[in-house]
Each structure stands twice: as structure tokens, then as C-alpha cells.
Design a protein around this motif. Structure first.
Motif, PDB file in Angstrom:
ATOM      1  N   ILE A 139     -15.924  76.034  70.376  1.00 31.36           N
ATOM      2  CA  ILE A 139     -14.966  74.343  69.995  1.00 31.36           C
ATOM      3  C   ILE A 139     -14.340  74.919  69.781  1.00 31.36           C
ATOM      4  O   ILE A 139     -13.718  75.552  68.610  1.00 31.36           O
ATOM      5  CB  ILE A 139     -16.500  73.568  69.639  1.00 31.36           C
ATOM      6  N   ASP A 140     -13.105  74.614  70.114  1.00 29.76           N
ATOM      7  CA  ASP A 140     -11.841  75.089  70.036  1.00 29.76           C
ATOM      8  C   ASP A 140     -10.498  73.884  68.863  1.00 29.76           C
ATOM      9  O   ASP A 140     -10.478  72.811  69.488  1.00 29.76           O
ATOM     10  CB  ASP A 140     -10.738  75.767  70.883  1.00 29.76           C
ATOM     11  N   ILE A 141     -10.514  73.687  67.854  1.00 32.12           N
ATOM     12  CA  ILE A 141     -10.361  73.253  66.450  1.00 32.12           C
ATOM     13  C   ILE A 141      -8.346  73.106  67.379  1.00 32.12           C
ATOM     14  O   ILE A 141      -7.664  72.071  66.365  1.00 32.12           O
ATOM     15  CB  ILE A 141     -10.509  72.903  65.575  1.00 32.12           C
ATOM     16  N   ASN A 142      -8.244  74.063  67.642  1.00 37.65           N
ATOM     17  CA  ASN A 142      -6.656  73.807  68.322  1.00 37.65           C
ATOM     18  C   ASN A 142      -6.054  73.100  69.034  1.00 37.65           C
ATOM     19  O   ASN A 142      -5.118  73.634  70.281  1.00 37.65           O
ATOM     20  CB  ASN A 142      -6.096  75.183  68.562  1.00 37.65           C
ATOM     21  N   THR A 143      -6.966  71.608  69.507  1.00 39.39           N
ATOM     22  CA  THR A 143      -6.583  70.947  70.791  1.00 39.39           C
ATOM     23  C   THR A 143      -6.143  69.814  69.981  1.00 39.39           C
ATOM     24  O   THR A 143      -6.203  69.855  68.740  1.00 39.39           O
ATOM     25  CB  THR A 143      -7.323  70.083  71.734  1.00 39.39           C
ATOM     26  N   PRO A 144      -5.247  69.320  70.859  1.00 39.56           N
ATOM     27  CA  PRO A 144      -4.756  67.322  70.325  1.00 39.56           C
ATOM     28  C   PRO A 144      -5.343  66.926  69.653  1.00 39.56           C
ATOM     29  O   PRO A 144      -5.244  66.332  68.514  1.00 39.56           O
ATOM     30  CB  PRO A 144      -3.524  67.352  71.522  1.00 39.56           C
ATOM     31  N   SER A 145      -6.190  66.531  70.406  1.00 40.83           N
ATOM     32  CA  SER A 145      -7.202  65.494  69.399  1.00 40.83           C
ATOM     33  C   SER A 145      -7.974  66.246  68.482  1.00 40.83           C
ATOM     34  O   SER A 145      -7.997  65.382  67.528  1.00 40.83           O
ATOM     35  CB  SER A 145      -8.290  65.291  70.767  1.00 40.83           C
ATOM     36  N   LEU A 146      -8.216  66.866  68.877  1.00 40.09           N
ATOM     37  CA  LEU A 146      -8.960  67.498  66.686  1.00 40.09           C
ATOM     38  C   LEU A 146      -7.574  67.773  65.460  1.00 40.09           C
ATOM     39  O   LEU A 146      -8.033  68.013  64.747  1.00 40.09           O
ATOM     40  CB  LEU A 146      -9.718  68.479  66.812  1.00 40.09           C
ATOM     41  N   LEU A 147      -7.026  68.040  66.521  1.00 40.76           N
ATOM     42  CA  LEU A 147      -5.155  68.276  65.350  1.00 40.76           C
ATOM     43  C   LEU A 147      -4.787  67.311  64.083  1.00 40.76           C
ATOM     44  O   LEU A 147      -4.237  66.418  64.099  1.00 40.76           O
ATOM     45  CB  LEU A 147      -4.427  69.389  65.918  1.00 40.76           C
ATOM     46  N   ALA A 148      -5.371  65.849  65.379  1.00 41.83           N
ATOM     47  CA  ALA A 148      -4.639  64.851  65.006  1.00 41.83           C
ATOM     48  C   ALA A 148      -5.085  64.096  63.311  1.00 41.83           C
ATOM     49  O   ALA A 148      -6.430  64.824  63.034  1.00 41.83           O
ATOM     50  CB  ALA A 148      -4.574  63.603  65.370  1.00 41.83           C
ATOM     51  N   PRO A 149      -3.876  63.851  63.084  1.00 46.18           N
ATOM     52  CA  PRO A 149      -4.778  63.190  61.051  1.00 46.18           C
ATOM     53  C   PRO A 149      -5.557  61.884  61.620  1.00 46.18           C
ATOM     54  O   PRO A 149      -5.504  61.091  62.198  1.00 46.18           O
ATOM     55  CB  PRO A 149      -2.995  63.145  60.681  1.00 46.18           C
ATOM     56  N   GLN A 150      -6.527  62.256  60.211  1.00 49.63           N
ATOM     57  CA  GLN A 150      -7.285  60.946  60.180  1.00 49.63           C
ATOM     58  C   GLN A 150      -7.384  59.909  58.767  1.00 49.63           C
ATOM     59  O   GLN A 150      -6.635  60.655  57.600  1.00 49.63           O
ATOM     60  CB  GLN A 150      -9.033  61.356  59.962  1.00 49.63           C
ATOM     61  N   ALA A 151      -6.826  58.797  59.109  1.00 53.11           N
ATOM     62  CA  ALA A 151      -6.969  58.178  57.899  1.00 53.11           C
ATOM     63  C   ALA A 151      -7.125  56.955  58.277  1.00 53.11           C
ATOM     64  O   ALA A 151      -7.354  56.413  59.257  1.00 53.11           O
ATOM     65  CB  ALA A 151      -5.018  58.193  57.833  1.00 53.11           C
ATOM     66  N   HIS A 155      -5.055  78.088  64.459  1.00 48.97           N
ATOM     67  CA  HIS A 155      -4.596  79.326  64.301  1.00 48.97           C
ATOM     68  C   HIS A 155      -3.507  79.654  63.491  1.00 48.97           C
ATOM     69  O   HIS A 155      -2.622  77.991  63.036  1.00 48.97           O
ATOM     70  CB  HIS A 155      -3.424  79.244  65.719  1.00 48.97           C
ATOM     71  N   PRO A 156      -2.750  80.815  62.731  1.00 50.26           N
ATOM     72  CA  PRO A 156      -2.005  80.035  61.962  1.00 50.26           C
ATOM     73  C   PRO A 156      -0.408  79.715  61.924  1.00 50.26           C
ATOM     74  O   PRO A 156       0.493  79.271  61.309  1.00 50.26           O
ATOM     75  CB  PRO A 156      -1.847  81.633  61.322  1.00 50.26           C
ATOM     76  N   PHE A 157       0.074  79.874  63.123  1.00 50.40           N
ATOM     77  CA  PHE A 157       1.515  79.025  63.988  1.00 50.40           C
ATOM     78  C   PHE A 157       1.399  79.019  64.996  1.00 50.40           C
ATOM     79  O   PHE A 157      -0.390  78.674  65.855  1.00 50.40           O
ATOM     80  CB  PHE A 157       2.009  80.472  64.169  1.00 50.40           C
ATOM     81  N   GLY A 158       2.060  77.972  65.143  1.00 47.21           N
ATOM     82  CA  GLY A 158       2.091  77.381  66.460  1.00 47.21           C
ATOM     83  C   GLY A 158       1.465  75.932  67.019  1.00 47.21           C
ATOM     84  O   GLY A 158       0.916  75.043  67.686  1.00 47.21           O
ATOM     85  N   SER A 159       1.515  75.324  65.738  1.00 43.27           N
ATOM     86  CA  SER A 159       0.402  73.711  65.288  1.00 43.27           C
ATOM     87  C   SER A 159       1.211  73.034  64.306  1.00 43.27           C
ATOM     88  O   SER A 159       1.943  73.465  63.750  1.00 43.27           O
ATOM     89  CB  SER A 159      -0.984  74.101  65.292  1.00 43.27           C
ATOM     90  N   ARG A 160       1.084  72.143  64.500  1.00 45.33           N
ATOM     91  CA  ARG A 160       1.740  70.813  63.482  1.00 45.33           C
ATOM     92  C   ARG A 160       0.906  71.185  62.549  1.00 45.33           C
ATOM     93  O   ARG A 160       1.513  70.570  61.389  1.00 45.33           O
ATOM     94  CB  ARG A 160       1.502  69.563  65.022  1.00 45.33           C
ATOM     95  N   THR A 161      -0.358  71.371  62.660  1.00 52.02           N
ATOM     96  CA  THR A 161      -0.784  70.934  61.338  1.00 52.02           C
ATOM     97  C   THR A 161      -0.389  72.072  60.371  1.00 52.02           C
ATOM     98  O   THR A 161      -0.577  71.849  58.422  1.00 52.02           O
ATOM     99  CB  THR A 161      -2.192  71.439  60.952  1.00 52.02           C
ATOM    100  N   SER A 162      -0.125  73.492  60.550  1.00 51.92           N
ATOM    101  CA  SER A 162       1.298  74.144  59.474  1.00 51.92           C
ATOM    102  C   SER A 162       1.731  73.517  59.343  1.00 51.92           C
ATOM    103  O   SER A 162       2.560  74.423  58.105  1.00 51.92           O
ATOM    104  CB  SER A 162       0.741  75.521  60.756  1.00 51.92           C
ATOM    105  N   SER A 163       3.227  72.710  59.433  1.00 55.13           N
ATOM    106  CA  SER A 163       4.250  72.053  59.156  1.00 55.13           C
ATOM    107  C   SER A 163       3.623  71.809  58.949  1.00 55.13           C
ATOM    108  O   SER A 163       4.368  71.078  57.355  1.00 55.13           O
ATOM    109  CB  SER A 163       5.217  71.913  60.641  1.00 55.13           C
ATOM    110  N   ILE A 164       2.839  70.700  58.562  1.00 52.76           N
ATOM    111  CA  ILE A 164       2.307  69.246  57.959  1.00 52.76           C
ATOM    112  C   ILE A 164       1.312  69.860  56.244  1.00 52.76           C
ATOM    113  O   ILE A 164       2.448  69.866  55.485  1.00 52.76           O
ATOM    114  CB  ILE A 164       0.848  68.493  58.558  1.00 52.76           C
ATOM    115  N   SER A 165       0.559  71.639  56.709  1.00 52.99           N
ATOM    116  CA  SER A 165       0.671  71.681  55.351  1.00 52.99           C
ATOM    117  C   SER A 165       1.646  72.359  55.160  1.00 52.99           C
ATOM    118  O   SER A 165       1.641  72.699  52.993  1.00 52.99           O
ATOM    119  CB  SER A 165      -0.679  72.947  55.498  1.00 52.99           C
TER     120      SER A 165
END
Length: 402
Positions: free
Chosen positions: A149-161, A302-312
């Protein structure tokens, strides 16, 4: 032939003892048979299987009549003949004999190995030794399969609120309204990661409230059109008390994911799901709970190349959770019954399905922390005595008084 003629009959899988397999890989090993004298063997077969099973009993009525609920799914089944039964006996001389074997796991999706209260997903290798006038000797060894299960997919990288409010009241008195707003950076995480929880608790009541957060695992078993569920709390986060008519904000309070099994979503009869539950405990009334879905994966971020790293990195300034020390031996989590609301408990006891959650995917798409962007005005043009756009010489000058 007496049983003492077989000194050793074992099954050994190649690789380390805690090795895990995934789809398309090759599982190999050896069957070791050591005999003390010449031994006649009819056949020896090895079989690899993967089966998901759900089973439980329910008592209906006063006559102690139990209904059996069972369902089964076979994911793969392969057989190999180590000693083929061709109508003649095979004589093995005294000594040690090794029979290697290997088989490839299917390329289709294999769900993760699982052991639960009302079901299991198991993979194993079984060897049967047939001899004339002797009982069949069997050995069995289980192995682990992990579904990637790769969490580096758009659906799993989307913020939840989400946001939720409630009017705290007793029989005849209203204490005021309580609202909870919470957000997490993404939906997918892996065991051992820390989830920073951004939340705001608005306490407009006349009583103090206590905010809490929980990671809840839900195991669902399905058989004969009936569903059985088991919920448990796997991690807990307790906040400070919020006084009456005040507001509290969590700027990334940390809750750590313990070493739990990954989510199981592809099995038709067994599912394992996770959620982050942010609750407010109001004394004298029922709890207010907000649920955010989680997926526990096997391939980390992945430490780089994802939108979550920029959010962090956007929240890297003034984050309390980066300085919080997580104890090595946290307190045991509470029982699930202590974190559910009274309405959920009544619905569960009455067998009523909970109402569908509101679609709040569009809420809080912006960050909770406001910031100002600096704007600069364009500098004025350079002053010059010479007109950059002179009139043509044949044009008559215009009288400004006409």
C-alpha cells in the motif's frame, strides 16, 4: 515399517524466519527427511495455499439455537509432487534426504496476513508423506504476505479535515454550544509515524471541556450477508482542559502510530480500517466526536517530490509537536466504549447503521495559520526633459483655450 524409521521430517523456508512475501514473488524451501533405514514411500506432496476465513456463532432466541456464519475465499492453491505416486513404491536409503521446492505467488492482489477475533487471512505450505500401511505424516508452516500500500498516491496525500458542533444540554438546561474543527496533512501514514493534529476547540458553554484524540482500528467480518465488527483504541492523545467560554488551538499536537497491521481494503469478507477520532468530553452530557479517515500503508512517504513535504515545511515554524517527547512506554489506551457517544452506543446496541457522514472534503482547504504576503509597487518612470513621444512636425499645435 515402524515409526522409528523416520528420525527427522521438517519443512524449511528459504530466507529469514520473519521474511514477508508479496504478489508475484517466489516462495521456496526444502523438505528434510532423515530415515534410519531403508524406507518405502508411496508419495510426498507439497501444497501452498492462501485462504481468508470469517466465522462466528450467534445465539438467537431462548432455545440456545446458534446460527453459524461462515465465509471463505481462496486466494491461491498450488501443488507439487516431490515423490510422485506412479503405482510403485519408492525406496529411500538410510540417511538424510532433501527435497527442494518452489512456487510463485499469483500476480493478482494478495491481501495482507491477518489474525482477528472472528476471522483470519493465512498463507501456508503443507507437506504430506504417504507410506504403505502407515498413517499419513503431515507438516505445515505458515508464512506472511504483505499487500503493498503506497501512501505516495494523490488520494492518500490529500488533507483530511472536518468540523462539527453540538449544543450541550441536560434535561431542561442548555449549557451552550461546543464546536470542533480538525485537520491532518494527509490520509495515508505508516506505522511509527507521528500524525500532527491541527485542531480548534471553541467552548461557548458554562463548563470546562477536555479535548482528546484517538486512533481507532475497526475490524469488519462479513458472512452470509451479516456483518460483525470489533473496534479498539490503539493510540491516545489527551489535551489540556479548556475553560468555559474560551478557545483552545492545537498547532500540530502529536499522536504516534503504534506498530499495527496495515489497512485491509481488497478482501470481500475481512476489512481493517483506521480513523482519527477527535473528541470533546463535556461533563454532564454526551461526547462530541469528529472522525477523520486514515489508511495505514506499507510504503512510507517519499522525503521529496510530494505535496505533503511542502505542507510540512510551511508549518515548520512554531510547531509544538516537533519538540514533544513521546514516551517509550505510553499508557495503555482506553476501552472503545469510553470514546463513543451515547447515540453511537444506542445505534450499535439496536443494530441500526450509523448515518452517513457529511461530505466535508472542501472545508479547511486553506492552512490554519494565516500569513501576510509582501507586495511591492512598481517604481515611477525616470524623469526626462525630452518628451519621449513628440508631436509630428506637420501637426498644427492645439490651442489649449479653444
Amino acid at each position: 515399517m515402524s515409526l522409528s524409521s523416520i528420525k527427522t521430517f521438517t519443512l524449511v523456508l528459504d530466507g529469514p524466519a520473519d521474511a514477508a512475501f508479496t504478489v508475484g514473488e517466489v516462495a521456496s524451501g526444502q523438505v528434510i527427511l532423515e530415515v534410519s533405514r531403508d524406507t518405502r514411500v508411496q508419495s510426498m506432496k507439497v501444497q501452498g495455499r492462501g485462504v481468508a476465513t470469517a466465522h462466528w456463532l450467534e445465539n438467537r432466541g431462548m432455545n440456545s439455537v446458534y446460527n453459524d456464519y461462515t465465509s471463505k475465499i481462496t486466494y491461491f492453491r498450488k501443488r507439487l509432487n516431490l515423490i510422485r505416486d506412479n503405482g510403485e513404491l519408492t525406496v529411500l536409503p538410510a540417511g538424510r534426504h532433501e527435497f527442494p521446492f518452489s512456487f510463485q505467488l499469483p500476480e493478482e492482489t494478495l491481501v495482507t496476513s491477518f489474525e482477528g477475533k472472528h476471522g483470519s487471512i493465512r498463507y501456508w505450505v503443507k507437506v504430506k508423506l504417504h507410506r504403505p500401511w502407515c498413517p499419513v505424516r503431515k507438516i505445515k508452516k505458515e508464512f506472511t504476505v504483505i499487500e503493498p500500500i503506497d501512501i505516495n498516491t494523490p488520494s492518500l496525500l490529500a488533507p483530511q479535515a472536518g468540523t462539527k458542533d453540538k449544543l450541550a444540554r441536560t434535561w431542561y438546561r442548555n449549557f451552550g454550544q461546543v464546536s470542533v474543527t480538525a485537520k491532518i496533512d494527509r490520509k495515508g501514514y505508516t506505522p511509527g509515524e507521528v500524525i500532527p493534529v491541527f485542531a480548534e476547540f471553541d467552548n461557548a458553554t458554562s463548563r470546562s471541556i477536555v479535548p482528546k484524540a484517538f486512533i481507532i482500528q475497526t475490524q469488519t467480518f462479513i458472512a452470509r450477508g451479516t456483518m460483525k465488527q470489533k473496534r479498539s483504541v490503539v493510540a491516545t492523545l489527551c489535551g489540556d482542559m479548556v475553560s468555559a467560554r474560551t478557545r483552545e488551538t492545537w498547532h500540530g499536537r502529536a499522536i504516534k502510530i503504534p506498530p499495527v497491521g496495515p489497512s485491509i481494503q481488497q478482501c470481500r469478507i475481512i476489512k481493517v480500517e483506521y480513523m482519527l477520532k477527535v473528541c470533546v468530553d463535556v461533563p454532564g452530557t454526551s461526547k462530541l466526536c469528529l472522525e477523520l479517515p486514515l489508511v495505514i500503508g506499507t510504503i512510507p512517504l517519499h522525503p521529496f517530490g510530494s505535496r505533503t513535504s511542502s505542507i510540512s515545511s510551511h508549518y515548520s515554524v512554531n510547531l509544538e509537536w516537533l519538540r514533544m517527547a513521546i514516551p517509550e512506554q505510553p499508557e495503555p489506551p482506553p476501552e472503545y466504549s469510553s470514546v463513543v457517544t451515547e447515540e453511537e452506543a444506542e445505534q450499535r446496541n439496536d443494530g441500526v447503521a450509523p448515518p452517513p457522514a457529511e461530505d466535508l472534503s472542501g472545508i479547511m482547504e486553506r492552512p490554519l495559520m494565516a500569513f501576510l504576503q509582501e507586495f511591492r509597487f512598481r517604481p515611477p518612470p525616470v524623469y526626462s526633459e525630452i518628451d519621449p513621444n513628440p508631436q509630428p512636425p506637420h501637426m498644427r499645435p492645439r490651442c489649449m483655450t479653444c
